[in-house]
Scaffold this motif. Sequence first.
Motif, PDB file in Angstrom:
ATOM      1  N   ILE A  61     -42.677  57.178  49.512  1.00 34.19           N
ATOM      2  CA  ILE A  61     -42.553  56.283  48.351  1.00 34.19           C
ATOM      3  C   ILE A  61     -41.856  54.995  48.751  1.00 34.19           C
ATOM      4  N   ALA A  62     -40.772  55.104  49.521  1.00 34.13           N
ATOM      5  CA  ALA A  62     -40.041  53.911  49.968  1.00 34.13           C
ATOM      6  C   ALA A  62     -40.937  53.023  50.828  1.00 34.13           C
ATOM      7  N   LEU A  63     -41.732  53.635  51.709  1.00 27.67           N
ATOM      8  CA  LEU A  63     -42.640  52.857  52.545  1.00 27.67           C
ATOM      9  C   LEU A  63     -43.713  52.176  51.694  1.00 27.67           C
ATOM     10  N   ALA A  64     -44.247  52.896  50.708  1.00 20.82           N
ATOM     11  CA  ALA A  64     -45.260  52.307  49.829  1.00 20.82           C
ATOM     12  C   ALA A  64     -44.688  51.122  49.055  1.00 20.82           C
ATOM     13  N   VAL A  65     -43.475  51.261  48.553  1.00 21.84           N
ATOM     14  CA  VAL A  65     -42.839  50.155  47.829  1.00 21.84           C
ATOM     15  C   VAL A  65     -42.610  48.979  48.779  1.00 21.84           C
ATOM     16  N   ASN A  66     -42.109  49.264  49.973  1.00 27.66           N
ATOM     17  CA  ASN A  66     -41.888  48.207  50.962  1.00 27.66           C
ATOM     18  C   ASN A  66     -43.181  47.459  51.262  1.00 27.66           C
ATOM     19  N   GLN A  67     -44.248  48.192  51.462  1.00 26.45           N
ATOM     20  CA  GLN A  67     -45.520  47.548  51.793  1.00 26.45           C
ATOM     21  C   GLN A  67     -46.027  46.711  50.623  1.00 26.45           C
ATOM     22  N   GLN A  68     -45.853  47.200  49.392  1.00 28.63           N
ATOM     23  CA  GLN A  68     -46.301  46.419  48.239  1.00 28.63           C
ATOM     24  C   GLN A  68     -45.463  45.150  48.087  1.00 28.63           C
ATOM     25  N   LEU A 127     -58.724  49.380  48.100  1.00 26.41           N
ATOM     26  CA  LEU A 127     -57.587  48.963  47.278  1.00 26.41           C
ATOM     27  C   LEU A 127     -56.885  47.736  47.852  1.00 26.41           C
ATOM     28  N   HIS A 128     -56.907  47.603  49.165  1.00 25.27           N
ATOM     29  CA  HIS A 128     -56.279  46.457  49.820  1.00 25.27           C
ATOM     30  C   HIS A 128     -56.892  45.147  49.316  1.00 25.27           C
ATOM     31  N   HIS A 129     -58.183  45.163  49.089  1.00 21.56           N
ATOM     32  CA  HIS A 129     -58.895  43.950  48.683  1.00 21.56           C
ATOM     33  C   HIS A 129     -58.599  43.526  47.240  1.00 21.56           C
ATOM     34  N   VAL A 130     -57.958  44.418  46.482  1.00 24.96           N
ATOM     35  CA  VAL A 130     -57.544  44.043  45.124  1.00 24.96           C
ATOM     36  C   VAL A 130     -56.022  43.898  45.037  1.00 24.96           C
ATOM     37  N   GLY A 131     -55.353  43.873  46.193  1.00 26.91           N
ATOM     38  CA  GLY A 131     -53.928  43.597  46.229  1.00 26.91           C
ATOM     39  C   GLY A 131     -53.007  44.797  46.200  1.00 26.91           C
ATOM     40  N   ILE A 132     -53.564  45.995  46.318  1.00 27.82           N
ATOM     41  CA  ILE A 132     -52.732  47.206  46.338  1.00 27.82           C
ATOM     42  C   ILE A 132     -52.586  47.668  47.781  1.00 27.82           C
ATOM     43  N   ASP A 171     -51.190  50.230  50.650  1.00 24.46           N
ATOM     44  CA  ASP A 171     -50.774  51.621  50.825  1.00 24.46           C
ATOM     45  C   ASP A 171     -49.743  51.692  51.962  1.00 24.46           C
ATOM     46  N   PRO A 172     -49.141  52.851  52.185  1.00 24.74           N
ATOM     47  CA  PRO A 172     -48.101  52.957  53.216  1.00 24.74           C
ATOM     48  C   PRO A 172     -48.583  52.634  54.634  1.00 24.74           C
ATOM     49  N   LEU A 173     -49.880  52.687  54.876  1.00 30.57           N
ATOM     50  CA  LEU A 173     -50.389  52.406  56.224  1.00 30.57           C
ATOM     51  C   LEU A 173     -50.795  50.950  56.425  1.00 30.57           C
ATOM     52  N   PRO A 208     -42.853  49.299  59.048  1.00 31.75           N
ATOM     53  CA  PRO A 208     -41.764  49.952  59.766  1.00 31.75           C
ATOM     54  C   PRO A 208     -42.160  51.282  60.404  1.00 31.75           C
ATOM     55  N   LEU A 209     -43.230  51.886  59.933  1.00 26.28           N
ATOM     56  CA  LEU A 209     -43.647  53.173  60.478  1.00 26.28           C
ATOM     57  C   LEU A 209     -44.205  53.044  61.894  1.00 26.28           C
ATOM     58  N   SER A 210     -44.902  51.976  62.197  1.00 25.11           N
ATOM     59  CA  SER A 210     -45.544  51.830  63.512  1.00 25.11           C
ATOM     60  C   SER A 210     -44.562  51.852  64.678  1.00 25.11           C
ATOM     61  N   PRO A 211     -43.486  51.060  64.659  1.00 21.78           N
ATOM     62  CA  PRO A 211     -42.550  51.137  65.786  1.00 21.78           C
ATOM     63  C   PRO A 211     -41.918  52.530  65.920  1.00 21.78           C
ATOM     64  N   LEU A 212     -41.648  53.173  64.775  1.00 22.09           N
ATOM     65  CA  LEU A 212     -41.068  54.515  64.826  1.00 22.09           C
ATOM     66  C   LEU A 212     -42.046  55.519  65.446  1.00 22.09           C
ATOM     67  N   LEU A 213     -43.318  55.406  65.073  1.00 28.21           N
ATOM     68  CA  LEU A 213     -44.324  56.290  65.654  1.00 28.21           C
ATOM     69  C   LEU A 213     -44.520  56.019  67.143  1.00 28.21           C
ATOM     70  N   ALA A 214     -44.461  54.755  67.545  1.00 31.01           N
ATOM     71  CA  ALA A 214     -44.606  54.416  68.966  1.00 31.01           C
ATOM     72  C   ALA A 214     -43.448  54.995  69.775  1.00 31.01           C
TER      73      ALA A 214
END
Length: 137
Positions: A122-129, A45-50, A52-54, A77-83
């Motif tokens: 959902i907020a993360l997915a919107v942010n990433q998009q 999906l990334h290759h067609v412009g979609i 995802d949260p990751l 934003p998830l990566s620094p929080l997970l670290a």
Amino acid sequence: MASVGLRWDSSDRHRVWTYVAAAGLLVGAMLAIFGLPPADVHTPLHHVGIMDPLCGGTRALRYTMLTEWRLAWTYNPLSPLLAVGAVLALVRHLVGVLSGRWLTIEWRWSKPVIVVLALAVIALAVNQQLHAGLLAS
């Protein structure tokens, strides 16, 4: 009963999270030292412009480990929080080894917990998009 609770136990009931945290920080250290992997780790999906949260997570983890917090947050934003969570998990492990008492976090899947987690994803997915132009490069 609350959805989340803390207590001290005489044994480590979350040992697997210690291993996950150590592995994640090791991968992050390798990314910081050697750079991004040469292989394409994107979803189709990334290759067609979609996005995802990751999306952006690998670059964000690398920037986190290089203490480039602003760039890390921009990519995902998830990566620094997970670290930070991984570091806290290792501190928890060290305290447990030294004291013989382990902090145990318990939670149950109540409706409010599920709603909060769903809204966060959902907020993360919107942010990433919204950052698709940056993440696609």
